[in-house]
Design an enzyme around this catalytic site. Structure first.
Site, PDB file in Angstrom:
ATOM      1  N   GLU A 134       1.018  -1.235  -0.300  1.00 61.00           N
ATOM      2  CA  GLU A 134       0.230   0.105   0.005  1.00 61.00           C
ATOM      3  C   GLU A 134       1.127   0.639   0.295  1.00 61.00           C
ATOM      4  O   GLU A 134       1.854   1.006   0.808  1.00 61.00           O
ATOM      5  CB  GLU A 134      -0.499  -0.372   1.072  1.00 61.00           C
ATOM      6  CG  GLU A 134      -1.375   0.931   2.184  1.00 61.00           C
ATOM      7  CD  GLU A 134      -2.375   1.316   2.733  1.00 61.00           C
ATOM      8  OE1 GLU A 134      -2.249   2.596   3.354  1.00 61.00           O
ATOM      9  OE2 GLU A 134      -2.496   0.296   3.118  1.00 61.00           O
ATOM     10  N   GLU A 139      -2.983  11.902   3.820  1.00 63.95           N
ATOM     11  CA  GLU A 139      -3.352  11.223   4.813  1.00 63.95           C
ATOM     12  C   GLU A 139      -3.443  12.133   5.738  1.00 63.95           C
ATOM     13  O   GLU A 139      -2.673  12.601   6.532  1.00 63.95           O
ATOM     14  CB  GLU A 139      -3.229  10.051   5.598  1.00 63.95           C
ATOM     15  CG  GLU A 139      -3.983   9.052   6.137  1.00 63.95           C
ATOM     16  CD  GLU A 139      -3.507   7.881   6.768  1.00 63.95           C
ATOM     17  OE1 GLU A 139      -4.204   7.108   7.526  1.00 63.95           O
ATOM     18  OE2 GLU A 139      -2.700   7.684   6.670  1.00 63.95           O
TER      19      GLU A 139
END
Length: 350
Positions: A134, A139
């Protein structure tokens, strides 16, 4: 022939740079054509959210292209009154196509979701996560001033000998089994990388290079976007980007071992393992994450939306790194259960 140290450094920098050609663009009226909507509650990060279907998103005006700006909007429901026990409607979408090593993607983001209980991300993962890895490009949580970036992998991948501008390294072990799946994350130290400051400055552009030599992430505030990117050039040379904010060389994390073809994703969940964590929520917000924010009339979610001008994907010149998906509607739980932002609750620098 004698070469000065300056010349040698210039040659090294030139050798490290690559040229990429655009192979896919998500933009304008067709932005949402090649994404799949999750259509399920957040069963992956324990968020108090329901990720709506494509038809629901259209009906509820949670995912649409703005007629004036031609930008894609993805947002949290901020009009429904919820009772205790309810989950609030929001968005999670995944690209139909996958992109292999040798790819680079850019996101022109004018606004990112923020506010108490809000946990947005723009990221990518392999369908068989944690196998295949990933990459978190962007974020943030709650009212934090800074965003973060990082990797989540099977055991063995480490961040070593990185060449990056940020000194805020939260962890160097990328294994999902270490530190509650914190991953090897780096925080962008600039206030304009998230929240109100990002919004007031008109957003910016994030660039992720998924190369054989490693993974790098750049962030450029709106006033600093390179001309090759702002001009929407179909060919980009990374030599104009400078030092990335975050860098994960293959010397500590072999791309062929830890990473497979990646789907791109947008997610906005609420509370959950990260934004709702007792370690982080009280640092910028008061009260209780679910009871005081998710429950109620939703008026506090006025800033909880993505506004995206485009997502553009490039392949290293002379290659094609696109794996075409069939675009068929499949059950969201089966399609996207391999997820890397499962916990990640330790070590974010605010």
């Amino acid at each position: 022939m004698f070469l000065s140290s300056i010349t040698i450094l210039a040659l090294v920098a030139l050798a490290a740079a690559d040229t990429y050609d655009m192979v896919k663009e998500y933009a304008g009226s067709t932005f949402f054509d090649d994404w799949q909507f999750y259509d399920n509650f957040d069963n992956l990060t324990n968020g108090n959210a329901f990720f709506v279907s494509s038809s629901q998103a259209q009906k509820l005006h949670l995912a649409y292209v703005d007629d004036t700006t031609n930008h894609a909007i993805m947002r949290v429901d901020n009009t429904s009154k919820l009772e205790f026990g309810d989950k609030r409607n929001t968005i999670r979408i995944q690209s139909v196509d996958q992109y292999t090593v040798g790819s680079m993607w850019t996101i022109d983001m004018w606004h990112a979701p923020y506010g108490c209980s809000v946990w947005p991300a723009f990221w990518s993962h392999s369908p068989n996560w944690p196998t295949g890895g990933e990459i978190d490009t962007f974020e943030g949580i709650n009212l934090n001033a800074h965003s973060q970036m990082g990797l989540h992998t099977t055991p063995g991948c480490k961040q070593v000998s990185q060449n990056q501008s940020s000194t805020l390294v939260n962890s160097t072990d990328c294994s999902y089994l270490v530190n509650n799946n914190q991953g090897c994350t780096t925080t962008d130290p600039r206030d304009e990388s998230y929240g109100e400051m990002l919004a007031s400055n008109g957003g910016g552009v994030w660039i992720t290079e998924f190369a054989q030599s490693g993974i790098s992430v750049w962030f450029f505030p709106r006033s600093q976007v390179p001309s090759s990117v702002s001009s929407n050039s179909s060919t980009i040379d990374t030599s104009s980007f400078g030092t990335p904010v975050g860098n994960w060389p293959s010397t500590g994390c072999d791309m062929g071992t830890y990473f497979g073809p990646q789907n791109l994703l947008f997610t906005i969940t609420l509370c959950g393992d990260f934004a709702g964590s007792s370690s982080f929520f009280p640092q910028t917000c008061t009260g209780f994450c679910y009871e005081d924010y998710v429950v109620g009339n939703g008026s506090n979610y006025g800033t909880a939306y993505f506004e995206v001008g485009s997502v553009r994907v490039f392949s290293k010149t002379g290659t094609n790194t696109v794996i075409k998906g069939n675009g068929a509607k499949r059950n969201g739980v089966r399609l996207m259960v391999g997820l890397g932002v499962l916990v990640g609750i330790v070590g974010l620098v605010l």
